[in-house]
Design an enzyme around this catalytic site. Sequence first.
Site, PDB file in Angstrom:
ATOM      1  N   GLU A   1      -4.790  -5.896 -37.422  1.00  0.00           N
ATOM      2  CA  GLU A   1      -5.528  -6.858 -36.609  1.00  0.00           C
ATOM      3  C   GLU A   1      -4.945  -8.259 -36.798  1.00  0.00           C
ATOM      4  O   GLU A   1      -4.636  -8.669 -37.916  1.00  0.00           O
ATOM      5  CB  GLU A   1      -6.994  -6.827 -37.034  1.00  0.00           C
TER       6      GLU A   1
ATOM      7  N   GLU B   1      -5.795  -0.704 -28.526  1.00  0.00           N
ATOM      8  CA  GLU B   1      -6.033  -1.202 -29.889  1.00  0.00           C
ATOM      9  C   GLU B   1      -4.793  -1.822 -30.520  1.00  0.00           C
ATOM     10  O   GLU B   1      -4.903  -2.756 -31.304  1.00  0.00           O
ATOM     11  CB  GLU B   1      -6.545  -0.069 -30.790  1.00  0.00           C
TER      12      GLU B   1
ATOM     13  N   ASN C   1     -15.202   2.566 -43.875  1.00  0.00           N
ATOM     14  CA  ASN C   1     -14.243   3.350 -43.086  1.00  0.00           C
ATOM     15  C   ASN C   1     -12.937   3.568 -43.847  1.00  0.00           C
ATOM     16  O   ASN C   1     -12.329   4.636 -43.745  1.00  0.00           O
ATOM     17  CB  ASN C   1     -13.994   2.697 -41.737  1.00  0.00           C
TER      18      ASN C   1
END
Length: 141
Positions: free
Chosen positions: A61, A52, A98
Amino acid sequence: MEIDNYLLKAFLKNSTEENRKKYIPYLSQYLPQYGIVSDKQIAAFFAQIGHESGHLKYNKETASGTAYEGRKDLGNIYPGDGVKFKGRGLLQITGRSNYEKAAKALGIDCVNHPELLEQPEWAVKSACWWWANAGLNKIAG
């Protein structure tokens, strides 16, 4: 288990020493707190954060997050949510819902300040929380 530079490098061969040192104190603190303690659990966790985070290179990201706009399954119900709540932390927490869950569990305001999950401590703690919350300790063994 004490996490050290040698152990982390063994799992994340493409990581830099500088990046490993940023995360080691928090990994040592939060892995046991979230029950990530067996050799299999630690190996699986490191494999996932390695994937990740690009071996600890990224805690945000690289994509803009526009692909997440309007994703109700992620709780992105307001314009700009996709960009605001793109993946952050070593396990790339994604989406308004989230972030809201992480904020409540971690006791930080990452909803109004999503960049908090980019800080080494919260990048690790959010990853450990997400891992344990998803029941991955049991799966990893």
